[in-house]
Scaffold this active site. Sequence first.
Site, PDB file in Angstrom:
ATOM      1  N   SER A 114       0.817  -1.218   0.000  1.00 44.12           N
ATOM      2  CA  SER A 114       0.000   0.000   0.000  1.00 44.12           C
ATOM      3  C   SER A 114       0.848   1.264   0.000  1.00 44.12           C
ATOM      4  CB  SER A 114      -0.897   0.030   1.228  1.00 44.12           C
ATOM      5  OG  SER A 114      -1.671  -1.130   1.311  1.00 44.12           O
TER       6      SER A 114
HETATM    7  N1  SAH Z   1      -0.691  -5.275   3.800  1.00 48.20           N
HETATM    8  C1  SAH Z   1       0.154  -5.604   2.664  1.00 48.20           C
HETATM    9  C2  SAH Z   1      -0.448  -5.203   1.339  1.00 48.20           C
HETATM   10  C3  SAH Z   1      -1.395  -6.178   0.951  1.00 48.20           C
HETATM   11  S1  SAH Z   1      -2.045  -6.249  -0.675  1.00 48.20           S
HETATM   12  C4  SAH Z   1       1.525  -4.995   2.794  1.00 48.20           C
HETATM   13  O1  SAH Z   1       1.766  -4.222   3.728  1.00 48.20           O
HETATM   14  O2  SAH Z   1       2.373  -5.297   1.953  1.00 48.20           O
HETATM   15  C5  SAH Z   1      -3.395  -7.307  -0.259  1.00 48.20           C
HETATM   16  C6  SAH Z   1      -3.008  -8.703   0.118  1.00 48.20           C
HETATM   17  O3  SAH Z   1      -4.202  -9.387   0.472  1.00 48.20           O
HETATM   18  C7  SAH Z   1      -2.388  -9.493  -1.018  1.00 48.20           C
HETATM   19  O4  SAH Z   1      -1.150 -10.010  -0.618  1.00 48.20           O
HETATM   20  C8  SAH Z   1      -3.387 -10.607  -1.272  1.00 48.20           C
HETATM   21  O5  SAH Z   1      -2.812 -11.815  -1.674  1.00 48.20           O
HETATM   22  C9  SAH Z   1      -4.059 -10.727   0.081  1.00 48.20           C
HETATM   23  N2  SAH Z   1      -5.374 -11.371   0.076  1.00 48.20           N
HETATM   24  C10 SAH Z   1      -6.344 -11.299  -0.856  1.00 48.20           C
HETATM   25  N3  SAH Z   1      -7.405 -12.031  -0.494  1.00 48.20           N
HETATM   26  C11 SAH Z   1      -7.106 -12.580   0.717  1.00 48.20           C
HETATM   27  C12 SAH Z   1      -7.790 -13.456   1.609  1.00 48.20           C
HETATM   28  N4  SAH Z   1      -9.003 -13.928   1.347  1.00 48.20           N
HETATM   29  N5  SAH Z   1      -7.188 -13.797   2.758  1.00 48.20           N
HETATM   30  C13 SAH Z   1      -5.937 -13.347   3.055  1.00 48.20           C
HETATM   31  N6  SAH Z   1      -5.239 -12.529   2.239  1.00 48.20           N
HETATM   32  C14 SAH Z   1      -5.805 -12.155   1.089  1.00 48.20           C
END
Ligand code: SAH
Length: 250
Positions: free
Chosen positions: A95
Amino acid sequence: VLLTACTVVTPSGLSVTPSPTTAPTSIPLDEGDGAGFARQRERMVIETIERRGVTDKDVLNAMRAVPRHLFVPEAERDRAYGDYPLPIGYGQTISQPYIVALMTELLGLKEGDKVLEIGTGSGYQAAVLAHISGIEVYTVEIVPELAESAHERLKSLGYTHVHCKQADGYYGWPAYAPFDAIIVTCAAGQVPPPLVKQLAPGGRMVIPVGEPFGVQSLTLVEKDEDGKVRSRSLMPVRFVPLVRKDESSE
Ligand code: SAH
């Protein structure tokens, strides 16, 4: 994750005032060009986070301390402190720094709180949470490769009070519930009921709610001491979608 609707004012080429008083993190870090990145971090905090109204000292300190460049692919390191999200592989993104700070502030964390994050991604948001003193972090990621690499990264950087799990975060992490705060870093069509259930009385959840590939509403869900739940839409945001293992099971 991606850009918020608020436009960002980061004049490029602006001169930076290094801040020698900024305390480095207590966590031992291999920063590479340590001083250079620390300066970029300071500039990021001042120009893209404080300027937009984030005031929580613990949050600002965490943003100053966590080495964001170690959470992005090597090829992106030079852009790690820019005012935008960056790709981290598997179609996912880390993000925008401001959004990380804002969402962290919205959780209203206090010493002793247990926080659940859905969407570990690179592990950066988890590290920012863990940098706030007295916070225990539980984080769930659905993509096995990201779950594994974030876990390794957090361990090697010394974030021992971050607990990682590979699973569908739609279901939260029942074994450690309830949580004082829940942060969802992927966009859900609706607030997943299991997460509401796992929120402690008096707890707060921050989650982007809306169309998977459109604009979503950053939503604050609060549960009062009697278990009554209230939601508020705060601002438009754009996040990668919360995916399900089996969409039809919802
Ligand atoms: N917080 C992260 C950014 C995340 S991007 C950071 O600081 O880098 C969103 C993330 O959510 C992705 O890695 C994606 O794979 C994950 N995601 C999507 N659907 C999900 C689910 N159902 N359960 C857990 N993670 C999920």
